[in-house]
Design a protein around this motif. Sequence first.
Motif, PDB file in Angstrom:
ATOM      1  N   ASN A  20       0.838  -1.191   0.000  1.00  0.00           N
ATOM      2  CA  ASN A  20       0.000   0.000   0.000  1.00  0.00           C
ATOM      3  C   ASN A  20       0.876   1.245   0.000  1.00  0.00           C
ATOM      4  OD1 ASN A  20       0.756   0.723   2.642  1.00  0.00           O
ATOM      5  ND2 ASN A  20      -0.975  -0.384   3.553  1.00  0.00           N
ATOM      6  N   TYR A  21       0.272   2.391  -0.253  1.00  0.00           N
ATOM      7  CA  TYR A  21       1.027   3.630  -0.452  1.00  0.00           C
ATOM      8  C   TYR A  21       1.900   3.979   0.741  1.00  0.00           C
ATOM      9  CZ  TYR A  21       2.038   8.587  -0.712  1.00  0.00           C
ATOM     10  OH  TYR A  21       2.674   9.790  -0.693  1.00  0.00           O
ATOM     11  N   ARG A  25       5.941   4.196   0.800  1.00  0.00           N
ATOM     12  CA  ARG A  25       6.639   5.458   1.066  1.00  0.00           C
ATOM     13  C   ARG A  25       7.677   5.272   2.169  1.00  0.00           C
ATOM     14  NH1 ARG A  25       6.772   9.124   4.634  1.00  0.00           N
ATOM     15  NH2 ARG A  25       5.089   8.171   5.842  1.00  0.00           N
ATOM     16  N   LEU A  47       6.161   5.275  -6.714  1.00  0.00           N
ATOM     17  CA  LEU A  47       5.332   6.119  -5.858  1.00  0.00           C
ATOM     18  C   LEU A  47       4.871   7.376  -6.589  1.00  0.00           C
ATOM     19  CD1 LEU A  47       7.390   5.726  -2.567  1.00  0.00           C
ATOM     20  CD2 LEU A  47       4.959   5.184  -2.811  1.00  0.00           C
ATOM     21  N   PHE A  50       1.959   6.747  -8.833  1.00  0.00           N
ATOM     22  CA  PHE A  50       0.660   6.647  -8.156  1.00  0.00           C
ATOM     23  C   PHE A  50       0.240   7.955  -7.473  1.00  0.00           C
ATOM     24  CE2 PHE A  50       1.775   2.068  -8.283  1.00  0.00           C
ATOM     25  CZ  PHE A  50       0.636   1.615  -8.932  1.00  0.00           C
TER      26      PHE A  50
END
Length: 269
Positions: A20-21, A25, A47, A50
């Motif tokens: 997931n983001y 990150r 990243l 997205f």
Amino acid sequence: MRILVLLFISFATFGQDIFNYENSRKYGDYLLKSGQFELAGKEFERLVYFAPDNDTLKTNLLRAYRLSNQTSLGIAKLPVLYNNPSKVPFSSALEYAKLQMQNQSWSAARDFWNQNENFSADDKVLLNVTSDIFNNNFKEARTTLALIKSTDNELGVGYKSILEKETHKKSPGLAALMSAVVPGSGKAYSKNWKDGIVSLFFTAGMAFQSYRSFNKFGVNNHRGWIYGGIGLGFYLGNIYGGVKSTKDFNRKKINALQHEASALFNTYY
């Protein structure tokens, strides 16, 4: 069978959670901080894809390119990340400027930061002075630094000290004159004492042997002329050596000052 289904669901959920983001990150930040710059670049590329409006991600992507020495890739990436070079936010703009400097594309770097709206007037002065110092344009650097508004700026004060040190260079002309009067003194002038003493003794030794031979055997004797010829060669070589030694001294001094400027710049920015 039920256990297998539960395991499959667990792994699927776990996999989604990993990618997931927020976790991606954090992973990108970890790679950057741990020095895995090339992997960090790949992670931040994903990243940014997205989250194309996230300037922090774009800055980290450019930083990863710079630190992994993928300079050309980083320079080519900016137009993809931002449509207008003059509007690039400060952090990303600074990373891009560093990429151009790392690539020694000084003209392109100056054009970029001078037109960028997010660099302050003092930032542009300091960046231009940096460019001048690394291009050996010290006279221009002094003129440019005088334009800075904040006279107590840390980097500006450091650059002023460097530019003052640069004025204390050795004169090749004076070294040549000194060498002509006293062999070896030109080299000693540039702190090359060992070679200076060798030049003095060899030149003086050959001159003495030539004088001694002429005095003992007359001016028609070949020994005096041989010693004199060798002595003249040492004498002329000593003048050339004095000039070269002074130029080498100045070059090393400039390299040391540029190294000092680089350390100040990287600490400040």
